[in-house]
Write an enzyme that holds these catalytic residues in place. Structure first.
Site, PDB file in Angstrom:
ATOM      1  N   ARG A  98       0.780  -1.235  -0.106  1.00  0.00           N
ATOM      2  CA  ARG A  98       0.150  -0.171   0.175  1.00  0.00           C
ATOM      3  C   ARG A  98       0.910   1.220   0.125  1.00  0.00           C
ATOM      4  NH1 ARG A  98      -5.176  -0.133   1.447  1.00  0.00           N
ATOM      5  NH2 ARG A  98      -5.171   1.855   2.344  1.00  0.00           N
TER       6      ARG A  98
ATOM      7  N   HIS B 210      12.884  -2.603  -1.257  1.00  0.00           N
ATOM      8  CA  HIS B 210      12.139  -2.780  -2.620  1.00  0.00           C
ATOM      9  C   HIS B 210      13.190  -3.543  -3.421  1.00  0.00           C
ATOM     10  CE1 HIS B 210      10.199  -1.288  -6.075  1.00  0.00           C
ATOM     11  NE2 HIS B 210      11.432  -1.073  -6.730  1.00  0.00           N
TER      12      HIS B 210
ATOM     13  N   ASP C 288       9.516   8.230   2.472  1.00  0.00           N
ATOM     14  CA  ASP C 288       8.989   9.601   2.383  1.00  0.00           C
ATOM     15  C   ASP C 288       7.561   9.652   1.573  1.00  0.00           C
ATOM     16  OD1 ASP C 288       9.385   9.661  -0.453  1.00  0.00           O
ATOM     17  OD2 ASP C 288      11.307  10.957  -0.443  1.00  0.00           O
TER      18      ASP C 288
ATOM     19  N   GLY D 120       6.870  10.052  -1.554  1.00  0.00           N
ATOM     20  CA  GLY D 120       6.843   9.683  -3.096  1.00  0.00           C
ATOM     21  C   GLY D 120       6.760   8.187  -2.783  1.00  0.00           C
TER      22      GLY D 120
HETATM   23  C1  GAR Z   1       9.692  -8.513  -1.337  1.00  0.00           C
HETATM   24  O1  GAR Z   1      10.549  -9.055  -2.645  1.00  0.00           O
HETATM   25  C2  GAR Z   1       9.833  -6.883  -1.186  1.00  0.00           C
HETATM   26  O2  GAR Z   1      11.042  -6.399  -1.585  1.00  0.00           O
HETATM   27  C3  GAR Z   1       8.495  -6.682  -2.029  1.00  0.00           C
HETATM   28  O3  GAR Z   1       7.628  -7.510  -2.073  1.00  0.00           O
HETATM   29  C4  GAR Z   1       8.247  -8.848  -1.668  1.00  0.00           C
HETATM   30  C5  GAR Z   1       7.655  -9.445  -0.075  1.00  0.00           C
HETATM   31  O4  GAR Z   1       7.988 -10.615   0.018  1.00  0.00           O
HETATM   32  N1  GAR Z   1       8.218  -5.402  -1.909  1.00  0.00           N
HETATM   33  C6  GAR Z   1       7.646  -4.551  -2.770  1.00  0.00           C
HETATM   34  O5  GAR Z   1       7.698  -4.828  -3.959  1.00  0.00           O
HETATM   35  C7  GAR Z   1       7.319  -3.230  -2.271  1.00  0.00           C
HETATM   36  N2  GAR Z   1       6.771  -2.229  -3.387  1.00  0.00           N
HETATM   37  P1  GAR Z   1       7.646 -10.969   1.545  1.00  0.00           P
HETATM   38  O6  GAR Z   1       6.439 -10.917   1.788  1.00  0.00           O
HETATM   39  O7  GAR Z   1       8.157 -12.623   1.239  1.00  0.00           O
HETATM   40  O8  GAR Z   1       8.490 -10.400   2.334  1.00  0.00           O
END
Ligand code: GAR
Length: 217
Positions: free
Chosen positions: A95, A113, A145, A147
């Site tokens: 989110r 990320h 932040d 963004g």
């Molecule tokens: C991870 O790869 C994380 O970096 C990404 O979702 C995955 C969650 O995996 N997050 C994003 O893309 C945020 N924009 P997990 O539930 O196994 O930790």
């Protein structure tokens, strides 16, 4: 021994990053206590993982909050404050966060990320990196932040992209690094070693990022 900080982890899905944080706390690599795990998806497996380790796993459903992000974030703030959380850790929390949460925890919200920001913000970024033809991708831990995926960068790890990589194989290679660098970033925070100066995160006592992959791909 450093002071233990109380963290609140926000999740939406399977929670492998949460699991890595739990494991690092249990093996002594991370001086933190997870005060609460909160999910916008009541059936997220991450909540199960929390409960298995006797950590409160609280569903805060986003149903009925479409177009009311501030109101939803106010619920999160209430829950986080109730558990005396010092640092908010977004671990696969799908989110966009509003100023309501950020003002309650200034420079105290971290995100991970699965790309080398500022390249490939947003979603499905492993696929986007392969399609673009970049030779390296990786992962980034940053302060959040206002963004999307734009906040000051704390740690990055670089991962090579191989000719035969698929979205799944690259995601798995990146995830392995995510599991290392997120705990490292939280530990640096716990030790009081992170100072934010504009876009820059100054790490007292040296560089935070890792080039482990160069030695051991
Ligand atoms: C991870 O790869 C994380 O970096 C990404 O979702 C995955 C969650 O995996 N997050 C994003 O893309 C945020 N924009 P997990 O539930 O196994 O930790």
């Amino acid at each position: 021994m450093h002071k233990k900080i109380r963290i609140g982890v926000l999740v939406s899905g399977r929670g492998s990053n949460l699991q890595a944080i739990i494991d690092n706390i249990e093996n002594g690599a991370l001086s933190a206590d997870i005060a609460v795990v909160i999910s916008d998806q009541p059936d997220a497996y991450a909540l199960e993982r929390a409960r298995k380790h006797n950590i409160p796993g609280v569903p805060v459903s986003a149903k009925g909050y479409k177009g009311k992000r501030d109101e939803y974030d106010a619920l999160l703030v209430k829950e986080l404050k109730k558990h005396n959380v010092e640092l908010v850790v977004l671990a696969g929390f799908m989110r966009i966060i509003t100023p309501t949460l950020l003002k309650a925890f200034p420079n105290r919200v971290m995100n991970i990320h699965p790309a080398l920001l500022p390249s490939f913000p947003g979603l499905h970024v492993q696929k986007a990196a392969i399609e673009h033809g970049v030779k390296f991708s990786g992962c980034t831990v940053h302060f959040v932040d206002e963004g999307m995926d734009t906040g000051p960068i704390i740690i990055q790890a670089v991962v090579p992209i191989l000719d035969n990589d698929t979205e799944d194989s690259l995601s798995a290679r990146i995830l392995k690094q995510e599991h290392k660098i997120y705990s490292r970033a939280i530990q640096l925070y716990a030790e009081g070693k992170l100072k934010v100066e504009g876009r820059h995160v100054i790490v007292t006592g040296g560089r935070a990022s890792t080039d482990d992959h160069l030695i051991n791909p």
